[in-house]
Design a protein around this motif. Sequence first.
Motif, PDB file in Angstrom:
ATOM      1  N   PHE A   1     -17.811   7.292   4.670  1.00 46.33           N
ATOM      2  CA  PHE A   1     -17.899   8.184   5.825  1.00 46.33           C
ATOM      3  C   PHE A   1     -17.773   7.315   7.072  1.00 46.33           C
ATOM      4  N   ARG A   2     -16.623   7.408   7.744  1.00 50.00           N
ATOM      5  CA  ARG A   2     -16.359   6.515   8.862  1.00 50.00           C
ATOM      6  C   ARG A   2     -15.382   7.147   9.837  1.00 50.00           C
ATOM      7  N   ALA A   3     -15.291   6.566  11.016  1.00 48.25           N
ATOM      8  CA  ALA A   3     -14.379   7.080  12.038  1.00 48.25           C
ATOM      9  C   ALA A   3     -13.781   5.917  12.803  1.00 48.25           C
ATOM     10  N   ALA A   4     -12.635   6.153  13.416  1.00 49.00           N
ATOM     11  CA  ALA A   4     -11.984   5.106  14.212  1.00 49.00           C
ATOM     12  C   ALA A   4     -11.069   5.750  15.243  1.00 49.00           C
ATOM     13  N   ARG A   5     -10.891   5.069  16.355  1.00 51.07           N
ATOM     14  CA  ARG A   5      -9.901   5.515  17.329  1.00 51.07           C
ATOM     15  C   ARG A   5      -8.520   5.439  16.694  1.00 51.07           C
ATOM     16  N   ALA A   6      -7.714   6.448  16.930  1.00 51.10           N
ATOM     17  CA  ALA A   6      -6.394   6.510  16.305  1.00 51.10           C
ATOM     18  C   ALA A   6      -5.498   5.365  16.757  1.00 51.10           C
ATOM     19  N   ASP A   7      -5.589   4.977  18.031  1.00 50.33           N
ATOM     20  CA  ASP A   7      -4.738   3.884  18.499  1.00 50.33           C
ATOM     21  C   ASP A   7      -5.137   2.553  17.861  1.00 50.33           C
ATOM     22  N   VAL A   8      -6.418   2.405  17.540  1.00 51.87           N
ATOM     23  CA  VAL A   8      -6.878   1.197  16.861  1.00 51.87           C
ATOM     24  C   VAL A   8      -6.329   1.157  15.435  1.00 51.87           C
ATOM     25  N   LEU A   9      -6.365   2.285  14.752  1.00 51.30           N
ATOM     26  CA  LEU A   9      -5.833   2.342  13.395  1.00 51.30           C
ATOM     27  C   LEU A   9      -4.351   2.012  13.372  1.00 51.30           C
ATOM     28  N   ARG A  10      -3.620   2.497  14.354  1.00 49.40           N
ATOM     29  CA  ARG A  10      -2.190   2.169  14.421  1.00 49.40           C
ATOM     30  C   ARG A  10      -1.995   0.671  14.651  1.00 49.40           C
ATOM     31  N   ALA A  11      -2.799   0.091  15.512  1.00 51.73           N
ATOM     32  CA  ALA A  11      -2.672  -1.332  15.822  1.00 51.73           C
ATOM     33  C   ALA A  11      -3.024  -2.207  14.612  1.00 51.73           C
ATOM     34  N   LEU A  12      -3.950  -1.746  13.781  1.00 53.58           N
ATOM     35  CA  LEU A  12      -4.372  -2.540  12.628  1.00 53.58           C
ATOM     36  C   LEU A  12      -3.331  -2.553  11.515  1.00 53.58           C
ATOM     37  N   ALA A  13      -2.419  -1.578  11.507  1.00 52.54           N
ATOM     38  CA  ALA A  13      -1.341  -1.523  10.503  1.00 52.54           C
ATOM     39  C   ALA A  13      -1.904  -1.647   9.084  1.00 52.54           C
ATOM     40  N   LEU A  14      -2.810  -0.771   8.732  1.00 58.79           N
ATOM     41  CA  LEU A  14      -3.432  -0.800   7.405  1.00 58.79           C
ATOM     42  C   LEU A  14      -2.382  -0.542   6.332  1.00 58.79           C
ATOM     43  N   GLU A  15      -2.537  -1.224   5.186  1.00 57.43           N
ATOM     44  CA  GLU A  15      -1.521  -1.109   4.151  1.00 57.43           C
ATOM     45  C   GLU A  15      -2.071  -1.096   2.731  1.00 57.43           C
ATOM     46  N   GLU A  16      -3.347  -1.392   2.546  1.00 50.75           N
ATOM     47  CA  GLU A  16      -3.913  -1.402   1.202  1.00 50.75           C
ATOM     48  C   GLU A  16      -3.924   0.024   0.636  1.00 50.75           C
ATOM     49  N   THR A  17      -3.460   0.176  -0.587  1.00 55.46           N
ATOM     50  CA  THR A  17      -3.373   1.509  -1.185  1.00 55.46           C
ATOM     51  C   THR A  17      -4.456   1.762  -2.231  1.00 55.46           C
ATOM     52  N   THR A  18      -5.284   0.759  -2.500  1.00 55.28           N
ATOM     53  CA  THR A  18      -6.280   0.905  -3.558  1.00 55.28           C
ATOM     54  C   THR A  18      -7.688   0.870  -2.982  1.00 55.28           C
ATOM     55  N   TYR A  19      -8.642   0.380  -3.783  1.00 60.45           N
ATOM     56  CA  TYR A  19     -10.034   0.335  -3.350  1.00 60.45           C
ATOM     57  C   TYR A  19     -10.234  -0.554  -2.125  1.00 60.45           C
ATOM     58  N   GLY A  20      -9.317  -1.491  -1.906  1.00 60.15           N
ATOM     59  CA  GLY A  20      -9.476  -2.430  -0.809  1.00 60.15           C
ATOM     60  C   GLY A  20      -9.221  -1.843   0.563  1.00 60.15           C
ATOM     61  N   TRP A  21      -8.737  -0.608   0.631  1.00 63.58           N
ATOM     62  CA  TRP A  21      -8.384  -0.024   1.922  1.00 63.58           C
ATOM     63  C   TRP A  21      -9.585   0.040   2.859  1.00 63.58           C
TER      64      TRP A  21
ATOM     65  N   GLY B   1      -4.422   6.106  -5.846  1.00 66.04           N
ATOM     66  CA  GLY B   1      -5.048   5.137  -4.959  1.00 66.04           C
ATOM     67  C   GLY B   1      -5.752   5.798  -3.794  1.00 66.04           C
ATOM     68  N   TYR B   2      -7.011   5.407  -3.594  1.00 68.18           N
ATOM     69  CA  TYR B   2      -7.790   5.950  -2.474  1.00 68.18           C
ATOM     70  C   TYR B   2      -7.140   5.588  -1.143  1.00 68.18           C
ATOM     71  N   GLY B   3      -6.737   4.330  -1.023  1.00 68.01           N
ATOM     72  CA  GLY B   3      -6.096   3.913   0.209  1.00 68.01           C
ATOM     73  C   GLY B   3      -4.797   4.655   0.468  1.00 68.01           C
ATOM     74  N   GLN B   4      -4.045   4.924  -0.591  1.00 67.85           N
ATOM     75  CA  GLN B   4      -2.800   5.664  -0.442  1.00 67.85           C
ATOM     76  C   GLN B   4      -3.057   7.056   0.123  1.00 67.85           C
ATOM     77  N   ALA B   5      -4.092   7.714  -0.373  1.00 67.02           N
ATOM     78  CA  ALA B   5      -4.430   9.048   0.126  1.00 67.02           C
ATOM     79  C   ALA B   5      -4.818   8.996   1.603  1.00 67.02           C
ATOM     80  N   CYS B   6      -5.605   7.993   1.981  1.00 67.75           N
ATOM     81  CA  CYS B   6      -6.022   7.871   3.381  1.00 67.75           C
ATOM     82  C   CYS B   6      -4.829   7.579   4.287  1.00 67.75           C
ATOM     83  N   LEU B   7      -3.935   6.711   3.836  1.00 66.39           N
ATOM     84  CA  LEU B   7      -2.756   6.387   4.628  1.00 66.39           C
ATOM     85  C   LEU B   7      -1.837   7.599   4.775  1.00 66.39           C
ATOM     86  N   THR B   8      -1.708   8.375   3.710  1.00 66.85           N
ATOM     87  CA  THR B   8      -0.886   9.588   3.771  1.00 66.85           C
ATOM     88  C   THR B   8      -1.471  10.581   4.764  1.00 66.85           C
TER      89      THR B   8
END
Length: 240
Positions: free
Chosen positions: A155-175, A65-72
Motif C-alpha cells: 500500500f503506497r503512493a507516489a507523485r506521477a512525475d517522480v514515477l516517470r522519472a524513475l523509469a521503473l522496469e522490474e516486472t516481478t517481485y522486485g518492482w 508478474g506483480y511488477g508487470q501489472a503495476c507497470l501496465t
Amino acid sequence: MGQVGVRVSVIIPTHNEAGAIERVLGDLPSDIATEVIVVDSNSTDGTPEIAARMGARVIQEPRRGYGQACLTGLAAANSPDVVVFLDGDYSDRPAELPIVLAPILEGRADITLGSRLHKGRSAGALPWHQTFGNRLAASLIRLLYGLEITDLGPFRAARADVLRALALEETTYGWAVEMILKGALAGYGVVEVPVSYHPRIGQSKISGTLKGTLGAAWFILSLIVRYYFRHRRTGTPWPA
C-alpha cells in the motif's frame, strides 16, 4: 500540493480476488480517487466482472508478474498527479487512503510507503517468514542507503512525475523495492506511514507458497545489493 484539484489514480493488481475485490473497491474513498484501475492477470473466478460492475476500469494483463501489472496500470493511468498502488485481497484497508496520501499532498514526501509493522495488525495477518523477510530487507536498505523504513508494504503512493522519472522496469517481485531504491538514490523524499493490516481473503500468491516466498526473497535482496554496488561503480555522490 493541496488535495483540491489533485488527480489520484488507484491501481489494483488482481488474480482471482473475487472474494475480496468488492470490499476493496467499496471501501475506497470516492471523493479522493479520481480513477480506479484494476489490472487483472488471467483470473478465472469472475474478478474482472465484479470490478467492472463496481465501476473500476479493468485492464487485462496476461503477462505474469506483480511488477508487470503495476507497470501496465501506470501506463494506462489518465494524467494523474499521484498514483496509489493497493493489493486486491483486502489485507490493507482502502479507507486508510488519506493516511497514505497525506505526506505527498502536504508536500512532505514524493513517495509514501504504508508500514504494516508500526500499527496494530490482526494476529496471523503476516506470516512469521514474511515479517522476518520484510524486516531483513528494510534493515539492509537502512544500512546501505540510509533510508529509515521498516517495511516493504504494497500500500503506497507516489507523485506521477517522480514515477516517470524513475523509469521503473522490474516486472516481478522486485518492482516494489525498485521504487524505493531508485527513489532514494535520486534524492526523492520517501516517507513511511503506519497502516493497519489484516488477514488477506483467499490464498497468497507469494507468502502462501514456498516458491513464492523464496522467489520474493531472492528478487528483493539481490536488487538491494545490486543497486547499491551499481551506484558505487558509477561514482555519483549519494543524495544529501
